[in-house]
Design a protein around this motif. Sequence first.
Motif, mmCIF file in Angstrom:
data_model
loop_
_atom_site.group_PDB
_atom_site.id
_atom_site.type_symbol
_atom_site.label_atom_id
_atom_site.label_comp_id
_atom_site.label_asym_id
_atom_site.label_seq_id
_atom_site.Cartn_x
_atom_site.Cartn_y
_atom_site.Cartn_z
ATOM 1 N N GLU A 139 52.801 40.267 46.384
ATOM 2 C CA GLU A 139 53.358 40.044 45.056
ATOM 3 C C GLU A 139 52.275 39.807 44.012
ATOM 4 O O GLU A 139 52.470 40.117 42.833
ATOM 5 C CB GLU A 139 54.321 38.856 45.094
ATOM 6 N N ARG A 140 51.121 39.273 44.435
ATOM 7 C CA ARG A 140 50.069 38.957 43.470
ATOM 8 C C ARG A 140 49.129 40.124 43.207
ATOM 9 O O ARG A 140 48.534 40.225 42.135
ATOM 10 C CB ARG A 140 49.282 37.729 43.953
ATOM 11 N N ARG A 141 48.995 41.023 44.163
ATOM 12 C CA ARG A 141 48.025 42.109 43.977
ATOM 13 C C ARG A 141 48.481 43.144 42.950
ATOM 14 O O ARG A 141 47.704 44.037 42.591
ATOM 15 C CB ARG A 141 47.721 42.780 45.319
ATOM 16 N N VAL A 142 49.714 43.033 42.459
ATOM 17 C CA VAL A 142 50.163 43.935 41.391
ATOM 18 C C VAL A 142 49.490 43.580 40.067
ATOM 19 O O VAL A 142 49.527 44.381 39.125
ATOM 20 C CB VAL A 142 51.702 43.885 41.231
ATOM 21 N N ASN A 143 48.878 42.411 39.985
ATOM 22 C CA ASN A 143 48.206 41.946 38.771
ATOM 23 C C ASN A 143 46.716 42.265 38.873
ATOM 24 O O ASN A 143 45.992 41.622 39.621
ATOM 25 C CB ASN A 143 48.418 40.439 38.620
ATOM 26 N N PRO A 144 46.213 43.264 38.118
ATOM 27 C CA PRO A 144 44.806 43.652 38.243
ATOM 28 C C PRO A 144 43.840 42.529 37.876
ATOM 29 O O PRO A 144 42.756 42.435 38.456
ATOM 30 C CB PRO A 144 44.666 44.848 37.308
ATOM 31 N N ALA A 145 44.218 41.661 36.944
ATOM 32 C CA ALA A 145 43.337 40.552 36.583
ATOM 33 C C ALA A 145 43.192 39.581 37.749
ATOM 34 O O ALA A 145 42.092 39.052 38.001
ATOM 35 C CB ALA A 145 43.884 39.836 35.342
ATOM 36 N N TRP A 146 44.291 39.360 38.437
ATOM 37 C CA TRP A 146 44.243 38.467 39.608
ATOM 38 C C TRP A 146 43.355 39.069 40.700
ATOM 39 O O TRP A 146 42.540 38.376 41.308
ATOM 40 C CB TRP A 146 45.654 38.209 40.135
ATOM 41 N N VAL A 147 43.503 40.374 40.937
ATOM 42 C CA VAL A 147 42.677 41.041 41.956
ATOM 43 C C VAL A 147 41.202 40.978 41.555
ATOM 44 O O VAL A 147 40.335 40.677 42.393
ATOM 45 C CB VAL A 147 43.128 42.503 42.151
ATOM 46 N N ASP A 148 40.891 41.236 40.291
ATOM 47 C CA ASP A 148 39.505 41.176 39.830
ATOM 48 C C ASP A 148 38.918 39.784 40.033
ATOM 49 O O ASP A 148 37.743 39.635 40.410
ATOM 50 C CB ASP A 148 39.415 41.560 38.349
ATOM 51 N N ALA A 149 39.720 38.769 39.774
ATOM 52 C CA ALA A 149 39.237 37.400 39.958
ATOM 53 C C ALA A 149 38.916 37.123 41.419
ATOM 54 O O ALA A 149 37.956 36.397 41.739
ATOM 55 C CB ALA A 149 40.275 36.405 39.445
ATOM 56 N N ARG A 150 39.680 37.694 42.325
ATOM 57 C CA ARG A 150 39.392 37.515 43.764
ATOM 58 C C ARG A 150 38.073 38.221 44.130
ATOM 59 O O ARG A 150 37.305 37.734 44.951
ATOM 60 C CB ARG A 150 40.539 38.095 44.609
ATOM 61 N N TRP A 151 37.814 39.376 43.520
ATOM 62 C CA TRP A 151 36.580 40.110 43.791
ATOM 63 C C TRP A 151 35.360 39.314 43.355
ATOM 64 O O TRP A 151 34.320 39.340 44.022
ATOM 65 C CB TRP A 151 36.628 41.460 43.085
ATOM 66 N N PHE A 152 35.499 38.566 42.269
ATOM 67 C CA PHE A 152 34.375 37.790 41.757
ATOM 68 C C PHE A 152 34.376 36.339 42.255
ATOM 69 O O PHE A 152 33.532 35.545 41.837
ATOM 70 C CB PHE A 152 34.363 37.825 40.227
ATOM 71 N N ASP A 153 35.293 36.022 43.140
ATOM 72 C CA ASP A 153 35.286 34.708 43.784
ATOM 73 C C ASP A 153 34.010 34.604 44.628
ATOM 74 O O ASP A 153 33.718 35.491 45.433
ATOM 75 C CB ASP A 153 36.523 34.590 44.691
ATOM 76 N N PRO A 154 33.209 33.564 44.465
ATOM 77 C CA PRO A 154 31.963 33.450 45.237
ATOM 78 C C PRO A 154 32.176 33.405 46.746
ATOM 79 O O PRO A 154 31.243 33.646 47.504
ATOM 80 C CB PRO A 154 31.332 32.152 44.710
ATOM 81 N N ARG A 155 33.392 33.125 47.168
ATOM 82 C CA ARG A 155 33.684 33.098 48.606
ATOM 83 C C ARG A 155 34.076 34.473 49.143
ATOM 84 O O ARG A 155 34.268 34.631 50.363
ATOM 85 C CB ARG A 155 34.813 32.110 48.898
ATOM 86 N N CYS A 156 34.210 35.455 48.270
ATOM 87 C CA CYS A 156 34.716 36.775 48.646
ATOM 88 C C CYS A 156 33.940 37.363 49.821
ATOM 89 O O CYS A 156 32.708 37.370 49.839
ATOM 90 C CB CYS A 156 34.634 37.714 47.448
ATOM 91 N N ARG A 157 34.679 37.896 50.789
ATOM 92 C CA ARG A 157 34.075 38.517 51.965
ATOM 93 C C ARG A 157 34.441 39.999 51.970
ATOM 94 O O ARG A 157 35.618 40.361 51.847
ATOM 95 C CB ARG A 157 34.548 37.844 53.252
ATOM 96 N N VAL A 158 33.432 40.842 52.120
ATOM 97 C CA VAL A 158 33.632 42.289 52.021
ATOM 98 C C VAL A 158 33.244 42.954 53.339
ATOM 99 O O VAL A 158 32.146 42.726 53.867
ATOM 100 C CB VAL A 158 32.788 42.889 50.877
ATOM 101 N N LEU A 159 34.142 43.785 53.837
ATOM 102 C CA LEU A 159 33.848 44.602 55.011
ATOM 103 C C LEU A 159 33.526 46.015 54.540
ATOM 104 O O LEU A 159 34.295 46.615 53.792
ATOM 105 C CB LEU A 159 35.043 44.637 55.963
ATOM 106 N N VAL A 160 32.398 46.542 54.971
ATOM 107 C CA VAL A 160 32.034 47.927 54.659
ATOM 108 C C VAL A 160 32.454 48.809 55.829
ATOM 109 O O VAL A 160 32.113 48.524 56.985
ATOM 110 C CB VAL A 160 30.521 48.057 54.409
ATOM 111 N N VAL A 161 33.208 49.854 55.533
ATOM 112 C CA VAL A 161 33.664 50.796 56.559
ATOM 113 C C VAL A 161 33.054 52.158 56.285
ATOM 114 O O VAL A 161 33.135 52.666 55.161
ATOM 115 C CB VAL A 161 35.198 50.884 56.597
#
Length: 316
Positions: A19-41
């Motif tokens: 329900e929250r990922r429909v909000n691009p601003a919310w998603v962008d904020a998660r990307w810039f969260d210092p705790r963000c963990r990224v998996l490269v595939v």
Amino acid sequence: MSRLSPLPLARSTLDRATERRVNPAWVDARWFDPRCRVLVVMDGKAPVDPSGTALVYTSPSRLGEVGLAEAEHYLLGLDGDGVPYFVVPAGPVPDDQTRGEIDEATVLAAVGADRLVSVRDAGHLLSDRDAGVFVHATALVNWHANHPRCSRCGAATAPSHGGHVRECPECRAQHFPRTDPAIIVLVTDDQDRCLLGRQRSWPAKRFSTLAGFVEPGEPLEHAVAREVREETGIEIVDPVYAGSQPWPFPSSLMLGFFARAVTTQIKVDEEEIAEARWFSRAQLAEAVRTAELLLPGRASIARALIESWYGDELSD
């Protein structure tokens, strides 16, 4: 056929934040969260630690150091502490989209790992969280790579909803990730033997349960009976649902069943299936021990179905 327990295959622990990922601003904020963990595939593989039992994640800032700052990124979800997880695809640029195109050595350097592995190789060794992340990430990356353009008007599309939708800027169509349902079944007879088959494309000794895609408008139970009949000539009854497993190669959902055979005379289709045999537990254990038979991988639902019937793990 004895009643077999459902398979313990559900291994995803993240909140997908639908329900929250429909909000691009919310998603962008998660990307810039210092705790963000990224998996490269890359090419269906992801980095693991030296033990092979945990995925190795990186951060958005680290990706910028190796040229992946502008790569598409897709939200996978949040863990119990609210830590966001994303996937970034690396590799050849599909169609005319902008994605990072780097080699394997650069990927490994970016995340501080020494090797990339596939879900098939590592799925059974990973934690529930990492296994769920890996399968979700691989499926999303595969879908985006294979669907860069609008199927209605042909225009290049762009990801939205955290990477779970692609939108067309021309005709405004929305496109959603596809999942192809496939049944996979372990058949037993009145002697409690199991039926295993070998596809023509497999190594000479590789045997597994029978499987096939569900056709449009077809009930799952009918698909089970049809696939078994088409591939081996065996008639079955009483298909019992056992569990499901996402299988992102590239986009399948395997729907597992047990079923009881009412005929035992095998007649393979000689197109897809090269060979099929009945095995008692003792025969199967001996064939595995002597390497006369090679089992499906430990990460697969096929292996889980076989070992559920057998009553224990089989060493190969």
